[in-house]
Write an enzyme that holds these catalytic residues in place. Structure first.
Site, mmCIF file in Angstrom:
data_model
loop_
_atom_site.group_PDB
_atom_site.id
_atom_site.type_symbol
_atom_site.label_atom_id
_atom_site.label_comp_id
_atom_site.label_asym_id
_atom_site.label_seq_id
_atom_site.Cartn_x
_atom_site.Cartn_y
_atom_site.Cartn_z
ATOM 1 N N ASN A 1 27.133 -19.753 -35.446
ATOM 2 C CA ASN A 1 28.425 -20.313 -35.814
ATOM 3 C C ASN A 1 29.052 -19.496 -36.939
ATOM 4 O O ASN A 1 28.368 -19.133 -37.907
ATOM 5 C CB ASN A 1 28.210 -21.773 -36.283
ATOM 6 C CG ASN A 1 29.489 -22.564 -36.437
ATOM 7 O OD1 ASN A 1 30.284 -22.649 -35.517
ATOM 8 N ND2 ASN A 1 29.696 -23.152 -37.612
ATOM 9 N N GLU B 1 35.062 -26.154 -35.619
ATOM 10 C CA GLU B 1 35.540 -26.735 -36.886
ATOM 11 C C GLU B 1 37.060 -26.631 -36.994
ATOM 12 O O GLU B 1 37.618 -26.359 -38.037
ATOM 13 C CB GLU B 1 34.874 -26.036 -38.079
ATOM 14 C CG GLU B 1 33.367 -26.058 -38.032
ATOM 15 C CD GLU B 1 32.718 -25.430 -39.239
ATOM 16 O OE1 GLU B 1 33.419 -25.199 -40.248
ATOM 17 O OE2 GLU B 1 31.499 -25.135 -39.199
ATOM 18 N N ASP C 1 40.744 -26.602 -37.602
ATOM 19 C CA ASP C 1 41.841 -27.162 -38.373
ATOM 20 C C ASP C 1 42.834 -26.020 -38.588
ATOM 21 O O ASP C 1 42.465 -24.846 -38.578
ATOM 22 C CB ASP C 1 41.399 -27.813 -39.692
ATOM 23 C CG ASP C 1 40.519 -26.925 -40.577
ATOM 24 O OD1 ASP C 1 39.774 -27.496 -41.404
ATOM 25 O OD2 ASP C 1 40.572 -25.687 -40.478
HETATM 26 O O1 G3I Z 1 28.048 -35.322 -52.464
HETATM 27 C C1 G3I Z 1 28.435 -34.721 -53.716
HETATM 28 C C2 G3I Z 1 28.782 -35.780 -54.715
HETATM 29 O O2 G3I Z 1 27.592 -36.506 -55.033
HETATM 30 C C3 G3I Z 1 29.337 -35.118 -55.988
HETATM 31 O O3 G3I Z 1 29.739 -36.124 -56.891
HETATM 32 C C4 G3I Z 1 30.535 -34.249 -55.590
HETATM 33 C C5 G3I Z 1 31.140 -33.552 -56.795
HETATM 34 O O4 G3I Z 1 30.223 -32.533 -57.207
HETATM 35 O O5 G3I Z 1 30.101 -33.245 -54.669
HETATM 36 C C6 G3I Z 1 29.654 -33.834 -53.465
HETATM 37 O O6 G3I Z 1 29.241 -32.826 -52.590
HETATM 38 C C7 G3I Z 1 30.331 -32.110 -52.009
HETATM 39 C C8 G3I Z 1 30.226 -32.234 -50.494
HETATM 40 O O7 G3I Z 1 31.229 -31.431 -49.850
HETATM 41 C C9 G3I Z 1 30.386 -33.671 -50.029
HETATM 42 O O8 G3I Z 1 31.713 -34.098 -50.326
HETATM 43 C C10 G3I Z 1 30.197 -30.655 -52.413
HETATM 44 O O9 G3I Z 1 30.473 -30.561 -53.800
HETATM 45 C C11 G3I Z 1 31.193 -29.824 -51.654
HETATM 46 O O10 G3I Z 1 30.955 -28.436 -51.897
HETATM 47 C C12 G3I Z 1 31.031 -30.055 -50.152
HETATM 48 O O11 G3I Z 1 32.040 -29.313 -49.489
HETATM 49 C C13 G3I Z 1 31.793 -29.136 -48.094
HETATM 50 C C14 G3I Z 1 31.696 -27.617 -47.826
HETATM 51 O O12 G3I Z 1 31.508 -27.410 -46.422
HETATM 52 C C15 G3I Z 1 30.527 -26.984 -48.544
HETATM 53 O O13 G3I Z 1 29.332 -27.384 -47.907
HETATM 54 C C16 G3I Z 1 32.965 -29.711 -47.313
HETATM 55 O O14 G3I Z 1 32.970 -31.124 -47.433
HETATM 56 C C17 G3I Z 1 32.844 -29.339 -45.836
HETATM 57 O O15 G3I Z 1 34.024 -29.691 -45.115
HETATM 58 C C18 G3I Z 1 32.665 -27.830 -45.688
HETATM 59 O O16 G3I Z 1 32.453 -27.535 -44.347
HETATM 60 C C19 G3I Z 1 32.207 -26.138 -44.081
HETATM 61 C C20 G3I Z 1 31.211 -26.056 -42.953
HETATM 62 O O17 G3I Z 1 30.026 -26.736 -43.320
HETATM 63 C C21 G3I Z 1 30.932 -24.595 -42.602
HETATM 64 N N1 G3I Z 1 32.197 -23.901 -42.278
HETATM 65 C C22 G3I Z 1 33.208 -23.987 -43.336
HETATM 66 C C23 G3I Z 1 33.522 -25.450 -43.650
HETATM 67 C C24 G3I Z 1 34.624 -25.545 -44.686
HETATM 68 O O18 G3I Z 1 34.177 -24.990 -45.898
#
Ligand code: G3I
Length: 302
Positions: free
Chosen positions: A169, A235, A237
């Site tokens: 992916n 994914e 959008d």
């Molecule tokens: O769960 C914690 C929470 O406990 C904490 O209070 C908060 C603030 O620090 O963070 C929360 O975790 C966040 C998580 O999303 C859940 O909301 C992380 O900081 C944040 O980095 C994370 O972002 C996600 C990102 O991937 C990084 O993994 C996005 O929601 C998600 O949409 C995004 O998805 C990615 C795919 O997995 C891979 N392709 C790209 C796509 C967009 O970046």
């Protein structure tokens, strides 16, 4: 048909959505998700940091919450993701070389064993190629453990759950003329030639000003499918949610027999990782946007 999932099913495809466990207590969110979609990807809950927060201690609470909601509502589940440079827990970020290699295969085995036989396809490896026009691999602890880390991951995954389709992916790999796309194509062709177990390629399709949709996406999908893998939009959008562009992406998938489905990366704009781009199919109040109508029309053969 009057829902995205039912319309996609007319051509034996799924229409899926990324689900966040924290929103499963929001009845507007769950009613849309249950009504419209036939596949679920956990937005974060099956990532490495969520599932093995401490080395050797797996935690599937959040992943199972998304999984259970999906199957209780009759949806298939895409697994996301097992080997990735991002969202590694601290203990894994500090590993290198052979120890990291072992931790990677242990993680793959542990997570896939928990969900064995239940996940239709796994994003085994996510985002291993670099941006910037070189076609090179992305630098990471995983890449530094040896160039063969990706095939090692796929071989471990096949051993862990032979029933699951194994996907690679990535993003910014939709334009056929991009070096990143061509590098990914060369890897998949090499894997198929050498019998490395890979069944599908996921095109994240996060379209925006930096990575605008190009109609050659259809060529990309057709070219990868011709290698003997399924392809899927994993994914989707689109910055600004142009109805025409959403329809074009939908028709590109419909034009390629081995394009097995489309997943949008969230329900409402407010659920998006980039909500300021208003990139999804539903308004914050849950109402349908023009892009929704364009996608449904395309799925219904319009
Ligand atoms: O769960 C914690 C929470 O406990 C904490 O209070 C908060 C603030 O620090 O963070 C929360 O975790 C966040 C998580 O999303 C859940 O909301 C992380 O900081 C944040 O980095 C994370 O972002 C996600 C990102 O991937 C990084 O993994 C996005 O929601 C998600 O949409 C995004 O998805 C990615 C795919 O997995 C891979 N392709 C790209 C796509 C967009 O970046």
């Amino acid at each position: 048909e009057s829902t995205l999932g039912a319309a996609a099913a007319q051509s034996d495809r799924y229409f899926g959505v990324a689900i966040a466990s924290g929103r499963l207590n929001d009845s507007v969110y769950t009613s849309i998700a249950n009504r419209e979609f036939t596949s679920v990807t956990a937005e974060n809950e099956m990532k490495i940091d969520a599932t093995q927060p401490q080395r050797g201690q797996f935690n599937f609470t959040a992943g199972d919450r998304v999984y259970n909601w999906a199957v209780q509502n009759g949806k298939q589940v895409r697994g996301h993701t097992l080997a990735w440079h991002s969202q590694q827990p601290g203990w894994m970020q500090n590993l290198n070389g052979g120890e990291l290699r072992q931790a990677m295969t242990d993680h793959i085995t542990g997570v896939m064993t928990h969900y064995r036989g239940k996940i239709v396809e796994w994003d085994v490896v996510n985002e291993a190629f670099a941006d910037g026009g070189s076609g090179a691999r992305r630098d990471s602890n995983l890449q530094r453990s040896g160039n063969d880390w990706i095939e090692v991951a796929f071989r471990a995954a096949r051993a862990a759950d032979p029933a699951a389709k194994l996907c690679y992916n990535d993003y910014n790999v939709e334009n056929w003329n991009s070096a990143k796309t061509q590098a990914m194509y060369a890897m998949v062709r090499d894997f198929k030639q050498r019998g490395v177990p890979i069944d599908c390629v996921g095109f994240q399709a996060h379209f925006n000003e930096g990575n605008p949709y190009n109609s050659n996406f259809r060529t990309t999908l057709q070219s990868f499918a011709a290698l003997g893998v399924d392809v899927s939009v994993t994914e989707l959008d689109i910055q600004g949610a142009s109805p025409t562009t959403f329809a074009n992406v939908t028709n590109d998938c419909l034009a390629v027999a081995r394009c097995v489905g489309i997943t949008v990366w969230g329900v409402r704009d407010s659920d998006s990782w980039r909500s300021h781009h208003t990139p999804l199919l539903f308004n914050n109040d849950g109402s349908k946007k023009p892009a929704y109508d364009a996608v449904l029309n395309a799925l219904n053969g319009g």
